[in-house]
Design a protein around this motif. Structure first.
Motif, short mmCIF file in Angstrom:
data_model
loop_
_atom_site.label_atom_id
_atom_site.label_comp_id
_atom_site.label_asym_id
_atom_site.label_seq_id
_atom_site.Cartn_x
_atom_site.Cartn_y
_atom_site.Cartn_z
N GLY A 149 0.82 -1.19 -0.13
CA GLY A 149 -0.01 -0.14 0.03
C GLY A 149 0.81 1.36 0.20
N ILE A 150 1.95 1.09 -0.71
CA ILE A 150 2.90 2.46 -0.77
C ILE A 150 3.02 2.88 -2.08
CG2 ILE A 150 4.10 1.44 1.22
CD1 ILE A 150 6.21 0.53 -0.41
N LYS A 151 3.71 3.96 -2.50
CA LYS A 151 4.05 4.42 -3.71
C LYS A 151 5.44 4.83 -3.91
CE LYS A 151 2.81 5.83 -8.08
NZ LYS A 151 2.25 4.68 -9.08
N TYR A 152 6.20 4.07 -4.75
CA TYR A 152 7.72 4.31 -4.92
C TYR A 152 7.93 5.87 -5.62
CZ TYR A 152 8.82 -0.07 -2.97
OH TYR A 152 9.19 -1.08 -2.13
N SER A 153 8.83 6.63 -5.31
CA SER A 153 9.12 7.66 -6.13
C SER A 153 9.55 7.53 -7.38
CB SER A 153 9.76 8.92 -5.26
OG SER A 153 11.00 8.32 -4.93
N LYS A 154 9.89 8.50 -8.50
CA LYS A 154 10.60 8.22 -9.54
C LYS A 154 12.25 7.95 -8.95
CE LYS A 154 7.59 11.04 -12.66
NZ LYS A 154 7.58 12.14 -13.48
N LYS A 155 12.52 8.75 -8.10
CA LYS A 155 13.92 8.64 -7.72
C LYS A 155 14.07 7.23 -7.17
CE LYS A 155 17.27 10.56 -4.43
NZ LYS A 155 17.58 11.40 -3.37
N GLN A 156 13.33 6.66 -6.36
CA GLN A 156 13.33 5.37 -5.72
C GLN A 156 13.56 4.39 -7.05
OE1 GLN A 156 10.17 5.54 -2.98
NE2 GLN A 156 11.57 5.58 -1.29
N ARG A 157 12.46 4.48 -7.83
CA ARG A 157 12.24 3.45 -8.88
C ARG A 157 13.56 3.63 -9.68
NH1 ARG A 157 8.02 0.78 -11.06
NH2 ARG A 157 5.93 0.98 -9.81
N LYS A 158 14.13 4.80 -10.00
CA LYS A 158 15.36 4.74 -10.80
C LYS A 158 16.54 4.17 -10.16
CE LYS A 158 18.43 8.31 -13.00
NZ LYS A 158 18.56 9.85 -13.26
N GLU A 159 16.66 4.38 -8.90
CA GLU A 159 17.87 3.75 -8.20
C GLU A 159 17.70 2.29 -7.97
OE1 GLU A 159 21.27 3.18 -5.88
OE2 GLU A 159 20.59 5.02 -6.87
#
Length: 213
Positions: A149-159
């Motif tokens: 139930g969370i949402k990964y940020s663009k920065k997190q996804r990229k990393e």
């Protein structure tokens, strides 16, 4: 060559993310030294480890649970904590409340605090780990978003997609710092041979000092 390039890239990313933080640590091991920045946005965990260093908690400590492609864990082991707390006549189980922050996640080199299965997800006082991680796909992240139930940020996804990590630990264990120099050392330690319970076959001691510059 690819592994060296990956390490250099990770170090560059870690250094760019650590410039604004105020406290740094030097870890000394037989495999070499590495440097860690503590996050100011997880102040309670930052202050706890700084206090623990002054109290010599981590002098001559051990990395006592090592799982390749997962984590390198050190300090007081779960088994020892359980035994100590079981015989405490006052039944105390001191923990530190979780500090989750979008900027702190389980990328490779992340420093986290261990814990037991308490529902508050509060941390042990004297146990830490470093993420050595594994490859992560978009499908992995999509699945975890639904499950947690969370949402990964663009920065997190990229990393995560570029370098891997352990995103399944996000929002379950507190991350309060990261390696910014010497990541190759913890990766070497993660390859130490262990027994079936993940104890290293040879002791892997470490000590920590605060860097004051």
């Amino acid at each position: 060559m690819k592994k060296i390039t990956l390490i250099i890239g990770l170090l560059f990313i870690c250094m760019s993310n650590s410039n604004a933080q105020s406290k740094r640590l030097l870890f000394k091991t037989a495999f070499g030294e590495f440097k860690v920045v503590l996050y100011d946005f997880t102040p309670n965990h930052r202050d706890l480890i700084l206090k623990s260093i002054k109290d010599t908690v981590y002098q001559g400590a051990l990395f006592n649970r090592i799982i390749e492609n997962f984590v390198v864990q050190g300090g007081e082991h779960d088994i020892d904590i359980e035994r100590r707390e079981a015989v405490d006549p006052q039944h105390r189980k001191p923990r530190l409340a979780a500090e989750f922050d979008q900027r702190a996640f389980h990328k490779i080199g992340a420093l986290g605090a261990g814990r037991d299965g308490n529902p508050e997800k509060a941390s042990f006082l004297n146990q830490i780990y470093f993420v050595v991680g594994k490859k992560v796909s978009s499908a992995d992240l999509d699945s975890l978003e639904i499950k947690k139930g969370i949402k990964y940020s663009k920065k997190q996804r990229k990393e995560y997609l570029a370098h891997g990590g352990q995103p399944r630990l996000d929002h379950d264990f507190t991350v309060f710092g990261e390696i910014y120099q010497g990541l190759d050392v913890i990766l070497k330690i993660s390859q130490v041979k262990t027994d079936q319970q993940d104890f290293p076959l040879e002791k892997v001691p470490f000590s920590i000092v605060e860097i004051k510059e």
